[in-house]
Design a protein around this motif. Structure first.
Motif, PDB file in Angstrom:
ATOM      1  N   ASP A  74      -0.166  -9.072  19.520  1.00 40.13           N
ATOM      2  CA  ASP A  74       1.060  -9.347  20.286  1.00 40.13           C
ATOM      3  C   ASP A  74       2.265  -9.608  19.392  1.00 40.13           C
ATOM      4  O   ASP A  74       3.198 -10.293  19.788  1.00 40.13           O
ATOM      5  N   ASP A  75       2.269  -9.051  18.165  1.00 35.40           N
ATOM      6  CA  ASP A  75       3.337  -9.385  17.227  1.00 35.40           C
ATOM      7  C   ASP A  75       3.688  -8.169  16.363  1.00 35.40           C
ATOM      8  O   ASP A  75       3.380  -8.137  15.170  1.00 35.40           O
ATOM      9  N   THR A  88     -15.339  -6.038  14.883  1.00 37.82           N
ATOM     10  CA  THR A  88     -15.439  -7.197  13.985  1.00 37.82           C
ATOM     11  C   THR A  88     -14.048  -7.695  13.617  1.00 37.82           C
ATOM     12  O   THR A  88     -13.238  -6.931  13.081  1.00 37.82           O
ATOM     13  N   PRO A  89     -13.755  -8.982  13.889  1.00 34.73           N
ATOM     14  CA  PRO A  89     -12.445  -9.529  13.510  1.00 34.73           C
ATOM     15  C   PRO A  89     -12.216  -9.406  12.001  1.00 34.73           C
ATOM     16  O   PRO A  89     -13.118  -9.659  11.200  1.00 34.73           O
ATOM     17  N   GLY A  90     -11.015  -8.993  11.630  1.00 34.39           N
ATOM     18  CA  GLY A  90     -10.684  -8.845  10.219  1.00 34.39           C
ATOM     19  C   GLY A  90     -11.049  -7.503   9.621  1.00 34.39           C
ATOM     20  O   GLY A  90     -10.662  -7.201   8.485  1.00 34.39           O
ATOM     21  N   SER A  91     -11.784  -6.675  10.372  1.00 32.48           N
ATOM     22  CA  SER A  91     -12.154  -5.350   9.868  1.00 32.48           C
ATOM     23  C   SER A  91     -10.958  -4.408   9.926  1.00 32.48           C
ATOM     24  O   SER A  91      -9.965  -4.667  10.617  1.00 32.48           O
ATOM     25  N   ASN A  92     -11.058  -3.289   9.211  1.00 32.42           N
ATOM     26  CA  ASN A  92      -9.999  -2.288   9.277  1.00 32.42           C
ATOM     27  C   ASN A  92      -9.826  -1.770  10.701  1.00 32.42           C
ATOM     28  O   ASN A  92      -8.710  -1.499  11.149  1.00 32.42           O
ATOM     29  N   GLN A  93     -10.955  -1.632  11.416  1.00 28.04           N
ATOM     30  CA  GLN A  93     -10.892  -1.155  12.796  1.00 28.04           C
ATOM     31  C   GLN A  93     -10.098  -2.117  13.674  1.00 28.04           C
ATOM     32  O   GLN A  93      -9.296  -1.686  14.514  1.00 28.04           O
ATOM     33  N   GLN A  94     -10.293  -3.419  13.476  1.00 22.38           N
ATOM     34  CA  GLN A  94      -9.534  -4.410  14.263  1.00 22.38           C
ATOM     35  C   GLN A  94      -8.045  -4.307  13.953  1.00 22.38           C
ATOM     36  O   GLN A  94      -7.202  -4.360  14.855  1.00 22.38           O
ATOM     37  N   LYS A  95      -7.718  -4.150  12.688  1.00 24.09           N
ATOM     38  CA  LYS A  95      -6.313  -4.071  12.294  1.00 24.09           C
ATOM     39  C   LYS A  95      -5.665  -2.808  12.870  1.00 24.09           C
ATOM     40  O   LYS A  95      -4.530  -2.843  13.356  1.00 24.09           O
ATOM     41  N   ILE A  96      -6.388  -1.699  12.803  1.00 26.72           N
ATOM     42  CA  ILE A  96      -5.864  -0.444  13.341  1.00 26.72           C
ATOM     43  C   ILE A  96      -5.640  -0.551  14.845  1.00 26.72           C
ATOM     44  O   ILE A  96      -4.565  -0.207  15.355  1.00 26.72           O
ATOM     45  N   ALA A  97      -6.645  -1.044  15.566  1.00 26.64           N
ATOM     46  CA  ALA A  97      -6.557  -1.131  17.027  1.00 26.64           C
ATOM     47  C   ALA A  97      -5.460  -2.089  17.463  1.00 26.64           C
ATOM     48  O   ALA A  97      -4.668  -1.778  18.374  1.00 26.64           O
ATOM     49  N   ASP A  98      -5.379  -3.253  16.833  1.00 27.27           N
ATOM     50  CA  ASP A  98      -4.404  -4.254  17.266  1.00 27.27           C
ATOM     51  C   ASP A  98      -2.982  -3.892  16.861  1.00 27.27           C
ATOM     52  O   ASP A  98      -2.028  -4.164  17.604  1.00 27.27           O
ATOM     53  N   LEU A  99      -2.819  -3.280  15.707  1.00 28.22           N
ATOM     54  CA  LEU A  99      -1.481  -2.848  15.295  1.00 28.22           C
ATOM     55  C   LEU A  99      -0.964  -1.762  16.233  1.00 28.22           C
ATOM     56  O   LEU A  99       0.183  -1.806  16.694  1.00 28.22           O
ATOM     57  N   TYR A 100      -1.815  -0.803  16.541  1.00 28.44           N
ATOM     58  CA  TYR A 100      -1.429   0.271  17.457  1.00 28.44           C
ATOM     59  C   TYR A 100      -1.110  -0.297  18.842  1.00 28.44           C
ATOM     60  O   TYR A 100      -0.111   0.089  19.465  1.00 28.44           O
ATOM     61  N   ALA A 101      -1.926  -1.217  19.306  1.00 24.75           N
ATOM     62  CA  ALA A 101      -1.691  -1.838  20.615  1.00 24.75           C
ATOM     63  C   ALA A 101      -0.369  -2.596  20.634  1.00 24.75           C
ATOM     64  O   ALA A 101       0.369  -2.544  21.626  1.00 24.75           O
ATOM     65  N   SER A 102      -0.051  -3.277  19.547  1.00 23.42           N
ATOM     66  CA  SER A 102       1.210  -4.033  19.498  1.00 23.42           C
ATOM     67  C   SER A 102       2.411  -3.096  19.558  1.00 23.42           C
ATOM     68  O   SER A 102       3.467  -3.461  20.081  1.00 23.42           O
TER      69      SER A 102
END
Length: 693
Positions: free
Chosen positions: A451-452, A110-124
């Motif tokens: 990507d940031d 889900t966009p905006g969820s804690n899971q999205q933030k964790i996954a995308d931050l780690y990926a970045s």
């Protein structure tokens, strides 16, 4: 953001008894030799595989319990220290890695969820090819803000911005409870701005190691500035070090900053200009979002702010610009391309702390996620790794510790009757937080992009800064935690009169759900006792039961307590972890009081828990022996010399060996448990023992 936390760590835890027929008088050395030969896990919870049975416990208990571990264990190449705390931290990192990998593999997050933030931050963070392509570009916007300075009057606005994104500046701001009015949240201004761990690194010209570190720091700045495109890197590096040296000269020492009364200085906004006449305070207050939220600030070190004002006036603007750009670069160097990461580690890791290798990238990535969305990650952590029964058993253990304190207060020789009543009142209102918070932090307003990386880190720091600023003018939230559940540590907060024990420390050797109670009282019990004692030590005792900075001791109480603490300062000041560098007994006083108090209370609480029954002998060890062995194994640790020097200069805790051994010499129960007599190296004559509780 500064918090009034007093932490336990460096800085900065069977069903069924296997009873032995051995008598309590059996010598620990013989017992240890028999245990070492066993291969099965011990019902006692004591890992005697780590023991050195060639050492008499009466001569060096720390080496007796941990000697084999000390001999065979090498500090990992990516660590400055290693031991029980660090082993737990490594375990916690692996658990978090499992969680992050699982979240990253999920479909349709889900966009905006804690899971999205964790996954995308780690990926970045893990996208190294993208970071190599970007180079220094992610900092262009921040460098532009520094370059835009045309006049020193604009510096306050820039410092406000740097405070908000976590970049080192000459001072920082902390948001916390007003120590003189616990119903209010206030802003606290404190000294900062040095690139080295302590003022001594700049000012101790007679110390060859510190002098060498300062020279290497200047060379490091030059290299980093040159990498970023600075054509005058050598000149600017020299100017930056000279400026930081001037700031160091007017800073307060670590010992001075331990005094909560001296560091509480209320300054009305209208009086700020008199404190620093060359400084445009309106620019700072507006930029930091404080102007319409506060009518006064608490200035921790007024003389430092006066000194900073004079340094500001005499230092040319180009030097300030070089200084600010350097600290922007230093703050985000670990989030840039490889050349910046490597050079940053070469100094901060190898020169400062003696660490030969950087951590694997995945560990650094987990650390970034923790620093940015820590409670979001913690919520997933406790779901998987903190069973409810651990919390229930801990609550029972804590109840016995509080009962032990209750009994002990009445018998203290350094408290008068009136003070004892106040102490009982404070103890009765102590708030206990175990495992994880009752309500979780809301990260919905934090934007994380895949990507940031630098942008993510900046936005996370800004989120935390704003979250704290927004507390101003609102009721104090006593449910808030100052640590995440996955943190291997604990703390006492005198402003809330609370002790907090995150889930991650509630593991062996601190807390072993499958072990007899004795080892748990010696481990986590003593650590909890340590934290509670902070409410009654030389700092915490200056706060009352609701967190107000109020002296509730009599003059006579203070004098009696000072006699004991003077002896404790002398005792610990004699210890030296590195030749030429002794423990600062004044800096470490509060933690040394807490270690001695915590272990004494744990011993009493353990005996209260027995309710008059004789504890079983397990694996040839009496209950008291298991308790003290549990204490010593908690503090097993090794520290590289460079890091040990940093600790001596900055850490309010004593080194591991002296926490393990130094405390025991003051414990009457230890002498009887291990038959310590005159002539033994661990023996202290009764008149030299410092008995706090």
């Amino acid at each position: 953001m500064k918090r009034s936390l007093i932490c336990a760590a460096v800085l900065t835890l069977v069903a069924g008894y296997t009873c032995s027929t051995a008598s309590f008088a059996q010598t620990p050395r013989t017992v240890a030799a028999a245990i070492v030969a066993q291969a099965s896990p011990l019902a006692s919870g004591i890992d005697m595989q780590n023991a050195d049975t060639a050492v008499r416990p009466q001569d060096d208990f720390y080496s007796y319990v941990n000697g084999n571990w000390l001999k065979k264990t090498e500090i990992p190449a990516d660590k400055s220290s290693w031991g029980a705390f660090y082993e737990l931290r490594e375990n916690s990192l692996n658990q978090l890695h499992t969680i992050v990998d699982a979240v990253s593999a999920e479909k349709n997050i889900t966009p905006g969820s804690n899971q999205q933030k964790i996954a995308d931050l780690y990926a970045s963070y893990m996208d190294e090819p993208a970071l190599e392509t970007l180079g220094i570009k992610p900092l262009d916007a921040e460098f532009a803000k520094v370059d835009a300075l045309k006049d020193k009057k604009q510096i306050p606005g820039l410092i406000a911005h740097l405070n908000s994104i976590g970049v080192n500046a000459p001072y920082d701001i902390g948001i916390h409870q007003d120590a003189k009015d616990s119903s209010k949240v206030i802003a606290d201004l404190g000294q900062s701005g040095l690139g080295l761990p302590d003022r001594d690194y700049y000012l101790k010209a007679d110390d060859a190691k510190l002098k060498d570190t300062l020279a290497k720091y200047r060379a490091h700045i030059e290299t980093m500035l040159a990498l970023s495109g600075d054509k005058a890197a050598k000149k600017n590096a020299a100017s930056i070090v000279a400026l930081e040296t001037e700031l160091a000269k007017v800073q307060w020492t670590k010992v001075e900053n331990r005094d909560p009364v001296k560091t509480y200085n209320r300054v009305e906004l209208a009086q700020l200009q008199a404190l620093a006449p060359h400084y445009e305070w309106d620019g700072y207050l507006s930029g930091a979002g404080l102007k319409d939220k506060v009518t006064y600030l608490v200035v921790s070190q007024p003389s430092y702010i006066k000194g900073f004002d004079k340094i500001l006036a005499k230092t040319p603007l180009p030097v300030w610009k070089a200084y600010f750009k350097w600290h922007v670069l230093s703050s985000f160097a670990s989030d840039l391309s490889k050349q910046y990461v490597d050079q940053n580690f070469a100094f901060k890791g190898t020169v400062l702390r003696g660490v030969p290798e950087n951590e694997p990238r995945w560990k650094r990535g987990i650390n970034v996620v923790e620093a940015s969305v820590g409670e979001g990650l913690g919520q997933l952590y406790v779901q998987q790794f903190f069973p409810p029964e651990n919390k229930a058993r801990m609550e029972k253990l804590v109840a016995n510790l509080i009962a032990a304190y209750n009994h002990s207060i009445d018998g203290l020789d350094w408290m008068g009757a009136d003070t004892k009543k106040q102490a009982q009142k404070k103890l009765s209102t102590l708030m206990l937080k175990i495992g994880y918070p009752d309500k979780w932090r809301d990260y919905s307003s934090l934007a994380i992009k895949r990507d940031d990386l630098v942008g993510n880190v900046i936005r996370a720091r800004e989120f935390e800064f704003k979250r704290n600023i927004d507390k101003l003018g609102k009721p104090v939230d006593r449910t808030e935690w100052g640590m995440t559940p996955q943190t291997v540590n604990a703390y006492y907060n005198p402003e809330f009169n609370e002790i907090v024990f995150p889930a991650a420390i509630l593991q062996p050797p601190f807390f072993n759900a499958n072990a007899d109670d004795a080892v748990n009282y010696g481990g986590i019990g003593a650590v909890i006792g340590h934290e509670i004692s902070h409410g009654f030590d030389d700092q915490g005792s200056q706060y009352d039961e609701i967190g107000n900075l109020r002296d509730w001791w009599t003059k006579e109480d203070h004098e009696k307590f000072a006699v004991k603490t003077k002896a404790l300062v002398a005792q610990y000041s004699a210890y030296s972890p590195v030749p030429g560098y002794k423990v600062n007994g004044e800096l470490t006083l509060g933690e040394n009081i807490a270690d001695n108090s915590g272990l004494a209370i744990a011993y009493k609480a353990y005996h209260l828990s027995l309710d008059g029954k004789t504890p079983p002998v397990i694996d040839g060890l009496s209950g008291d022996q298991r308790l003290y062995l549990g204490w010593a194994q908690v503090w097993r640790g090794k520290v590289r010399d460079a890091q040990a020097i940093v600790y001596v200069k900055t850490d309010p805790h004593s080194p591991p060996r002296f926490r393990g051994n130094g405390t025991l010499g003051n414990q009457p129960g230890f002498y009887s448990a291990f038959d310590v007599k005159p002539g033994d190296k661990m023996y202290l004559p009764p008149e030299q023992r410092v008995l706090m509780w």
